[in-house]
Scaffold this active site. Structure first.
Site, mmCIF file in Angstrom:
data_model
loop_
_atom_site.group_PDB
_atom_site.id
_atom_site.type_symbol
_atom_site.label_atom_id
_atom_site.label_comp_id
_atom_site.label_asym_id
_atom_site.label_seq_id
_atom_site.Cartn_x
_atom_site.Cartn_y
_atom_site.Cartn_z
ATOM 1 N N ASP A 194 0.844 -1.210 0.000
ATOM 2 C CA ASP A 194 0.000 0.000 0.000
ATOM 3 C C ASP A 194 0.870 1.248 0.000
ATOM 4 O O ASP A 194 0.602 2.212 -0.727
ATOM 5 C CB ASP A 194 -0.917 0.015 1.230
ATOM 6 N N SER A 203 7.982 2.985 5.639
ATOM 7 C CA SER A 203 6.766 2.473 6.285
ATOM 8 C C SER A 203 7.009 1.132 6.982
ATOM 9 O O SER A 203 6.394 0.864 8.015
ATOM 10 C CB SER A 203 5.621 2.352 5.279
#
Ligand code: ADP
Length: 308
Positions: A257, A287
């Site tokens: 994502d 992330s």
């Protein structure tokens, strides 16, 4: 600073992640005393929209929520991040989606039940109400987590309007040749690429074959994410691998994502696919060093500093 970004639309799922850590996963009928509970925004569409927005893109996020407390988690997150909530759809009858996640704190194994709820009930009429928005966008990014009929219809809308479509094929499921023929850029991971093409992507030659399969269906550009190895890109004219950044990953949930959001943001700024993939690798590398999905997406300053 000049704002060169073009408008982009992210169309996809929102679910609230409800995560419990436990000494062991419960057997059928067993109750286990867990140790930690965390609740927060998630869903592939929402994660990707937030990642692109935090990376600096002019994103309009489209998802569908219920009329309940979980919907407020989406709206509060969007408001805190100064994201446009004006095109969010609502259901009067179906609850906001949620994911029940149990993590074994010893083995890190998990068990997940996702109830997609409202974002799995997007009607043709609702998609048609987005024509103006899609038409003003340079790119549409979507996934396969909302009801497939809504994905097919929004992709068709974009295609008719000459808007470039990026399809992230997660969670993987069969897709029609008609849909594939309208995709400018497809972004499966290795597992998804194998399930869709029937070709195991275990070498660059195999990736070439998988790309050829997508090209034969009318997809214009193919990008396969390879986890910590980076990404394989094939435009038909040029191909190669862009390596990932070396970091100590603590939680790779949502890496895809993060990557897709970053890719969208970079393409909207006018970067070419190779530069955009490098930017997306950097965003994803940041992330995976944090726990969580939506909250682990870095802001632009962090990405620029990391890449400098
Ligand atoms: P998914 O999360 O969909 O399974 P991947 O595992 O292929 O997707 O990861 C997507 C992208 O995230 C990779 O292309 C890479 O840029 C980044 N990434 C994933 N795992 C790591 C890692 N351990 N270290 C650095 N980057 C990573």
């Amino acid at each position: 600073m000049e704002h060169m970004e073009k408008k982009v639309t992210v169309f996809g799922s929102f679910v609230v992640d409800l995560m419990a850590r436990t000494p062991h996963l419960p057997a059928a009928g067993e109750t286990v005393k867990g140790t930690v509970f965390k609740m927060g925004p998630g869903g592939k569409g929402f994660n990707q929209g937030v990642a692109a927005h935090k990376a600096g893109a002019d994103v309009t996020m489209v998802t569908k929520l219920g009329q309940d407390a979980f919907a407020d988690i989406a709206l509060n997150t969007m408001n805190e991040l100064h994201m446009d909530t004006g095109r969010v759809l609502y259901s009067d009858t179906t609850e906001t989606g949620c994911a029940l996640i149990m993590v074994d704190e010893n083995s890190s194994q998990n068990e997940i039940v996702v109830i997609l709820g409202a974002c799995n009930t997007i009607t043709d009429q609702e998609v048609d109400s987005l024509e103006d928005l899609v038409g003003q966008s340079e790119y549409l990014l979507t996934q396969l987590e909302t009801n497939v009929s809504s994905v097919e219809r929004i992709v068709d809308t974009a295609y008719r309007k000459g808007v470039k479509v990026i399809l992230n094929t997660a969670p993987v499921q069969p897709v029609s040749d008609e849909l594939l023929g309208k995709i400018d850029l497809i972004t499966p991971n290795e597992v998804e690429a194998e399930i869709l093409t029937g070709i195991r992507v275990d070498s660059e030659e195999a990736a070439d074959k998988a790309a050829d399969w997508f090209f034969s269906k009318g997809v214009k550009n193919v990008l396969i994410t390879l986890g910590q190895r980076g990404v394989y890109i094939n435009t038909g004219e040029k191909k190669g691998i862009i390596p990932a950044y070396k970091v100590d990953a603590v939680d790779t949930t949502g890496a895809g994502d993060a990557f897709n959001g970053g890719l969208l943001a970079a393409l909207a700024e006018g970067k070419d696919l190779w530069e955009a993939a490098d930017f997306a690798n950097a965003l994803a590398a940041l992330s995976v060093q944090k726990i969580g999905t939506t909250p682990s997406m870095p802001v632009r300053e962090e990405i620029d500093a990391f890449m400098a």
